[in-house]
Design a protein around this motif. Structure first.
Motif, PDB file in Angstrom:
ATOM      1  N   UNK A 122       0.830  -1.203   0.000  1.00 56.34           N
ATOM      2  CA  UNK A 122       0.000   0.000   0.000  1.00 56.34           C
ATOM      3  C   UNK A 122       0.866   1.255   0.000  1.00 56.34           C
ATOM      4  N   UNK A 123       1.941   1.244   0.781  1.00 54.18           N
ATOM      5  CA  UNK A 123       2.849   2.393   0.819  1.00 54.18           C
ATOM      6  C   UNK A 123       3.553   2.609  -0.523  1.00 54.18           C
ATOM      7  N   UNK A 124       3.982   1.522  -1.138  1.00 55.07           N
ATOM      8  CA  UNK A 124       4.759   1.620  -2.375  1.00 55.07           C
ATOM      9  C   UNK A 124       3.907   1.797  -3.631  1.00 55.07           C
ATOM     10  N   UNK A 125       2.751   1.125  -3.687  1.00 55.83           N
ATOM     11  CA  UNK A 125       1.997   1.064  -4.932  1.00 55.83           C
ATOM     12  C   UNK A 125       0.558   1.549  -4.816  1.00 55.83           C
ATOM     13  N   UNK A 126       0.138   1.956  -3.640  1.00 59.63           N
ATOM     14  CA  UNK A 126      -1.200   2.499  -3.391  1.00 59.63           C
ATOM     15  C   UNK A 126      -2.271   1.644  -4.063  1.00 59.63           C
ATOM     16  N   UNK A 127      -2.982   2.190  -5.023  1.00 58.99           N
ATOM     17  CA  UNK A 127      -4.073   1.447  -5.669  1.00 58.99           C
ATOM     18  C   UNK A 127      -3.641   0.769  -6.967  1.00 58.99           C
ATOM     19  N   UNK A 128      -2.323   0.578  -7.161  1.00 65.36           N
ATOM     20  CA  UNK A 128      -1.823  -0.036  -8.399  1.00 65.36           C
ATOM     21  C   UNK A 128      -1.469  -1.514  -8.227  1.00 65.36           C
ATOM     22  N   UNK A 129      -1.992  -2.148  -7.194  1.00 65.38           N
ATOM     23  CA  UNK A 129      -1.687  -3.559  -6.979  1.00 65.38           C
ATOM     24  C   UNK A 129      -2.943  -4.314  -6.560  1.00 65.38           C
ATOM     25  N   UNK A 130      -2.893  -5.619  -6.731  1.00 68.46           N
ATOM     26  CA  UNK A 130      -3.944  -6.509  -6.247  1.00 68.46           C
ATOM     27  C   UNK A 130      -3.261  -7.770  -5.718  1.00 68.46           C
ATOM     28  N   UNK A 131      -3.591  -8.143  -4.494  1.00 73.62           N
ATOM     29  CA  UNK A 131      -3.030  -9.366  -3.908  1.00 73.62           C
ATOM     30  C   UNK A 131      -4.166 -10.228  -3.389  1.00 73.62           C
ATOM     31  N   UNK A 132      -4.147 -11.489  -3.786  1.00 69.69           N
ATOM     32  CA  UNK A 132      -5.146 -12.449  -3.337  1.00 69.69           C
ATOM     33  C   UNK A 132      -4.438 -13.644  -2.728  1.00 69.69           C
ATOM     34  N   UNK A 133      -4.986 -14.159  -1.634  1.00 70.17           N
ATOM     35  CA  UNK A 133      -4.447 -15.352  -0.993  1.00 70.17           C
ATOM     36  C   UNK A 133      -5.537 -16.406  -0.917  1.00 70.17           C
ATOM     37  N   UNK A 134      -5.110 -17.663  -0.936  1.00 74.12           N
ATOM     38  CA  UNK A 134      -6.048 -18.769  -0.869  1.00 74.12           C
ATOM     39  C   UNK A 134      -5.372 -19.910  -0.120  1.00 74.12           C
ATOM     40  N   UNK A 135      -6.025 -20.398   0.914  1.00 73.19           N
ATOM     41  CA  UNK A 135      -5.511 -21.527   1.700  1.00 73.19           C
ATOM     42  C   UNK A 135      -6.536 -22.644   1.615  1.00 73.19           C
ATOM     43  N   UNK A 136      -6.152 -23.764   0.983  1.00 75.32           N
ATOM     44  CA  UNK A 136      -7.083 -24.867   0.788  1.00 75.32           C
ATOM     45  C   UNK A 136      -6.320 -26.173   0.623  1.00 75.32           C
ATOM     46  N   UNK A 137      -6.829 -27.217   1.242  1.00 73.15           N
ATOM     47  CA  UNK A 137      -6.269 -28.565   1.081  1.00 73.15           C
ATOM     48  C   UNK A 137      -4.755 -28.597   1.287  1.00 73.15           C
ATOM     49  N   UNK A 138      -4.277 -27.978   2.369  1.00 71.78           N
ATOM     50  CA  UNK A 138      -2.859 -27.959   2.727  1.00 71.78           C
ATOM     51  C   UNK A 138      -1.981 -27.328   1.648  1.00 71.78           C
ATOM     52  N   UNK A 139      -2.572 -26.404   0.883  1.00 74.75           N
ATOM     53  CA  UNK A 139      -1.824 -25.623  -0.101  1.00 74.75           C
ATOM     54  C   UNK A 139      -2.162 -24.153   0.117  1.00 74.75           C
ATOM     55  N   UNK A 140      -1.130 -23.318   0.135  1.00 73.46           N
ATOM     56  CA  UNK A 140      -1.313 -21.881   0.303  1.00 73.46           C
ATOM     57  C   UNK A 140      -0.855 -21.206  -0.978  1.00 73.46           C
ATOM     58  N   UNK A 141      -1.699 -20.303  -1.517  1.00 68.95           N
ATOM     59  CA  UNK A 141      -1.398 -19.626  -2.773  1.00 68.95           C
ATOM     60  C   UNK A 141      -1.489 -18.116  -2.599  1.00 68.95           C
ATOM     61  N   UNK A 142      -0.558 -17.410  -3.227  1.00 67.21           N
ATOM     62  CA  UNK A 142      -0.589 -15.958  -3.254  1.00 67.21           C
ATOM     63  C   UNK A 142      -0.421 -15.514  -4.703  1.00 67.21           C
ATOM     64  N   UNK A 143      -1.311 -14.634  -5.144  1.00 66.74           N
ATOM     65  CA  UNK A 143      -1.242 -14.061  -6.474  1.00 66.74           C
ATOM     66  C   UNK A 143      -1.168 -12.547  -6.315  1.00 66.74           C
ATOM     67  N   UNK A 144      -0.137 -11.945  -6.875  1.00 71.30           N
ATOM     68  CA  UNK A 144       0.091 -10.503  -6.740  1.00 71.30           C
ATOM     69  C   UNK A 144       0.301  -9.906  -8.131  1.00 71.30           C
ATOM     70  N   UNK A 145      -0.443  -8.845  -8.408  1.00 72.51           N
ATOM     71  CA  UNK A 145      -0.299  -8.110  -9.660  1.00 72.51           C
ATOM     72  C   UNK A 145      -0.017  -6.653  -9.327  1.00 72.51           C
ATOM     73  N   UNK A 146       1.024  -6.084  -9.952  1.00 73.15           N
ATOM     74  CA  UNK A 146       1.399  -4.688  -9.710  1.00 73.15           C
ATOM     75  C   UNK A 146       1.486  -3.972 -11.052  1.00 73.15           C
ATOM     76  N   UNK A 147       0.802  -2.830 -11.148  1.00 74.89           N
ATOM     77  CA  UNK A 147       0.940  -1.972 -12.318  1.00 74.89           C
ATOM     78  C   UNK A 147       2.146  -1.067 -12.084  1.00 74.89           C
ATOM     79  N   UNK A 148       3.153  -1.188 -12.928  1.00 76.39           N
ATOM     80  CA  UNK A 148       4.389  -0.402 -12.743  1.00 76.39           C
ATOM     81  C   UNK A 148       4.329   0.913 -13.483  1.00 76.39           C
TER      82      UNK A 148
END
Length: 91
Positions: free
Chosen positions: A65-91
Motif C-alpha cells: 500500500x505504501x509503495x503502490x497504493x491502488x496499483x496492486x492486487x493481492x489475493x491469498x487462498x488456503x485450501x487442502x494444505x496448499x497456500x497460494x498468493x497471487x500478486x499483480x502490480x501496475x508499474x
C-alpha cells in the motif's frame, strides 16, 4: 512470501514438498505467483503463530500500500494444505 513458502514447506519432514514460483513482466504489469504446501496444526510454534496472527501477510499488504497504493492486487487462498498468493502490480 517466497521466504514463507520455503519455511512452511520445509516443516513437512518426510513428506512431499510443493513450491511453485512464477514471475512475469508484461506491458508494465508485474505478476507474481507463489504456491506452497503446508500442514495445519502441525504443532510447530512458527506454524501456530502464522495461523493465528498472519503478521507477515499484514506487513506485506502495508508495504504494498505504501509503495503502490491502488496499483496492486493481492489475493491469498488456503485450501487442502496448499497456500497460494497471487500478486499483480501496475508499474
Amino acid at each position: 512470501m517466497v521466504e514463507n513458502a520455503f519455511k512452511y514447506s520445509s516443516m513437512l519432514i518426510g513428506e512431499g514438498h510443493l513450491i511453485i514460483l512464477k514471475i512475469r513482466l508484461n506491458d508494465g504489469q508485474l505478476t507474481f505467483y507463489v504456491e506452497n504446501s503446508f500442514k495445519e496444526n502441525s504443532g510447530n510454534e512458527l506454524d501456530t503463530d502464522w495461523q493465528e496472527s498472519g503478521i507477515g501477510l499484514e506487513n506485506t499488504k502495508k508495504r504494498l500500500e505504501l509503495l503502490f497504493s491502488n496499483r496492486y492486487n493481492m489475493e491469498t487462498n488456503k485450501k487442502d494444505e496448499t497456500f497460494k498468493v497471487s500478486l499483480t502490480i501496475q508499474l
